[in-house]
Design a protein around this motif. Structure first.
Motif, mmCIF file in Angstrom:
data_model
loop_
_atom_site.group_PDB
_atom_site.id
_atom_site.type_symbol
_atom_site.label_atom_id
_atom_site.label_comp_id
_atom_site.label_asym_id
_atom_site.label_seq_id
_atom_site.Cartn_x
_atom_site.Cartn_y
_atom_site.Cartn_z
ATOM 1 N N ARG A 110 10.291 4.097 5.177
ATOM 2 C CA ARG A 110 11.694 4.037 4.758
ATOM 3 C C ARG A 110 12.510 3.391 5.863
ATOM 4 O O ARG A 110 12.464 3.820 7.014
ATOM 5 C CB ARG A 110 12.199 5.440 4.468
ATOM 6 N N THR A 111 13.286 2.355 5.494
ATOM 7 C CA THR A 111 14.057 1.646 6.512
ATOM 8 C C THR A 111 15.552 1.848 6.355
ATOM 9 O O THR A 111 16.316 1.326 7.153
ATOM 10 C CB THR A 111 13.750 0.143 6.460
ATOM 11 N N GLY A 112 15.985 2.562 5.352
ATOM 12 C CA GLY A 112 17.410 2.787 5.167
ATOM 13 C C GLY A 112 17.726 3.116 3.725
ATOM 14 O O GLY A 112 16.855 3.471 2.939
ATOM 15 N N TYR A 165 23.362 1.183 -3.368
ATOM 16 C CA TYR A 165 23.322 1.993 -4.589
ATOM 17 C C TYR A 165 22.736 3.376 -4.360
ATOM 18 O O TYR A 165 22.563 4.150 -5.291
ATOM 19 C CB TYR A 165 22.514 1.267 -5.665
ATOM 20 N N GLY A 166 22.387 3.682 -3.124
ATOM 21 C CA GLY A 166 21.859 4.997 -2.788
ATOM 22 C C GLY A 166 20.347 5.116 -2.875
ATOM 23 O O GLY A 166 19.796 6.184 -2.673
ATOM 24 N N ASN A 167 19.654 4.023 -3.198
ATOM 25 C CA ASN A 167 18.198 4.043 -3.268
ATOM 26 C C ASN A 167 17.602 3.827 -1.879
ATOM 27 O O ASN A 167 18.177 3.137 -1.056
ATOM 28 C CB ASN A 167 17.684 2.937 -4.199
ATOM 29 N N ALA A 168 16.426 4.395 -1.677
ATOM 30 C CA ALA A 168 15.739 4.202 -0.406
ATOM 31 C C ALA A 168 15.227 2.775 -0.313
ATOM 32 O O ALA A 168 14.711 2.232 -1.280
ATOM 33 C CB ALA A 168 14.575 5.177 -0.279
ATOM 34 N N GLN A 169 15.401 2.168 0.843
ATOM 35 C CA GLN A 169 14.829 0.854 1.097
ATOM 36 C C GLN A 169 13.479 1.063 1.774
ATOM 37 O O GLN A 169 13.397 1.766 2.781
ATOM 38 C CB GLN A 169 15.749 0.023 1.982
ATOM 39 N N ILE A 170 12.457 0.450 1.215
ATOM 40 C CA ILE A 170 11.108 0.651 1.718
ATOM 41 C C ILE A 170 10.536 -0.689 2.167
ATOM 42 O O ILE A 170 10.657 -1.685 1.469
ATOM 43 C CB ILE A 170 10.215 1.271 0.624
ATOM 44 N N THR A 171 9.938 -0.691 3.338
ATOM 45 C CA THR A 171 9.186 -1.854 3.796
ATOM 46 C C THR A 171 7.744 -1.402 4.007
ATOM 47 O O THR A 171 7.461 -0.207 4.128
ATOM 48 C CB THR A 171 9.748 -2.437 5.106
ATOM 49 N N TYR A 172 6.862 -2.370 4.062
ATOM 50 C CA TYR A 172 5.436 -2.057 4.172
ATOM 51 C C TYR A 172 4.890 -2.565 5.496
ATOM 52 O O TYR A 172 5.222 -3.646 5.945
ATOM 53 C CB TYR A 172 4.672 -2.675 2.997
ATOM 54 N N ASN A 173 4.038 -1.746 6.102
ATOM 55 C CA ASN A 173 3.380 -2.104 7.354
ATOM 56 C C ASN A 173 2.252 -3.087 7.075
ATOM 57 O O ASN A 173 1.888 -3.335 5.922
ATOM 58 C CB ASN A 173 2.833 -0.847 8.033
ATOM 59 N N ASP A 174 1.678 -3.627 8.139
ATOM 60 C CA ASP A 174 0.537 -4.527 7.995
ATOM 61 C C ASP A 174 -0.626 -3.789 7.337
ATOM 62 O O ASP A 174 -0.823 -2.589 7.567
ATOM 63 C CB ASP A 174 0.102 -5.054 9.362
ATOM 64 N N PRO A 175 -1.428 -4.498 6.529
ATOM 65 C CA PRO A 175 -2.546 -3.838 5.852
ATOM 66 C C PRO A 175 -3.640 -3.388 6.818
ATOM 67 O O PRO A 175 -3.880 -4.025 7.839
ATOM 68 C CB PRO A 175 -3.071 -4.899 4.890
ATOM 69 N N VAL A 176 -4.261 -2.288 6.456
ATOM 70 C CA VAL A 176 -5.379 -1.718 7.209
ATOM 71 C C VAL A 176 -6.584 -1.715 6.278
ATOM 72 O O VAL A 176 -6.487 -1.286 5.129
ATOM 73 C CB VAL A 176 -5.057 -0.272 7.655
ATOM 74 N N GLU A 177 -7.730 -2.184 6.765
ATOM 75 C CA GLU A 177 -8.929 -2.184 5.930
ATOM 76 C C GLU A 177 -9.591 -0.820 5.955
ATOM 77 O O GLU A 177 -9.752 -0.220 7.017
ATOM 78 C CB GLU A 177 -9.922 -3.250 6.389
ATOM 79 N N VAL A 178 -9.977 -0.354 4.772
ATOM 80 C CA VAL A 178 -10.625 0.949 4.620
ATOM 81 C C VAL A 178 -11.886 0.753 3.794
ATOM 82 O O VAL A 178 -11.875 0.052 2.781
ATOM 83 C CB VAL A 178 -9.681 1.948 3.906
ATOM 84 N N ALA A 179 -12.971 1.388 4.222
ATOM 85 C CA ALA A 179 -14.206 1.389 3.440
ATOM 86 C C ALA A 179 -14.201 2.618 2.556
ATOM 87 O O ALA A 179 -13.906 3.730 3.015
ATOM 88 C CB ALA A 179 -15.414 1.405 4.360
#
Length: 111
Positions: free
Chosen positions: A17-19, A23-37
């Motif tokens: 959550r970045t702010g 309109y009162g909605n949460a602003q979401i950003t995404y981190n760099d992808p992580v590979e998972v097996a």
């Protein structure tokens, strides 16, 4: 080879959550992808109905570790999925220690 070692490779992008928007909605950003097996399994239609979901593109991921949370994006086989809920952890034995995550297709692709 153990069933929990993971034959599929997934990319997981955790959300943060970045702010708040004007309109009162949460602003979401995404981190760099992580590979998972992990191992990806289709969820049966009866199980989908019992979970209260309408969509048919629901998969279960079994993995030894999981960086994501409820709003994470998951990329698998050139498709984007969204994580539903928290990961369920099974920790009774070191040999079978793993987590289970449900992922749902985020949109329908036109073929």
């Amino acid at each position: 080879m153990s069933l929990l070692e993971g034959r599929h490779r997934l990319q997981v992008q955790t959300a943060r959550r970045t702010g708040v928007s004007k309109y009162g909605n949460a602003q979401i950003t995404y981190n760099d992808p992580v590979e998972v097996a992990g191992n990806v399994q289709a969820v049966s239609s009866e199980e989908i109905a019992s979970l209260g979901m309408q969509t048919k593109s629901v998969y279960r991921v079994l993995a030894r570790s999981w960086p994501g949370g409820p709003y994470s994006r998951i990329f698998w086989e050139d498709k984007m999925f969204e994580q539903r809920g928290e990961a369920r952890w099974f920790t009774r034995s070191p040999a079978t220690y793993h987590c289970e995550v449900l992922m749902v297709a985020s949109g329908v692709e036109i073929k």
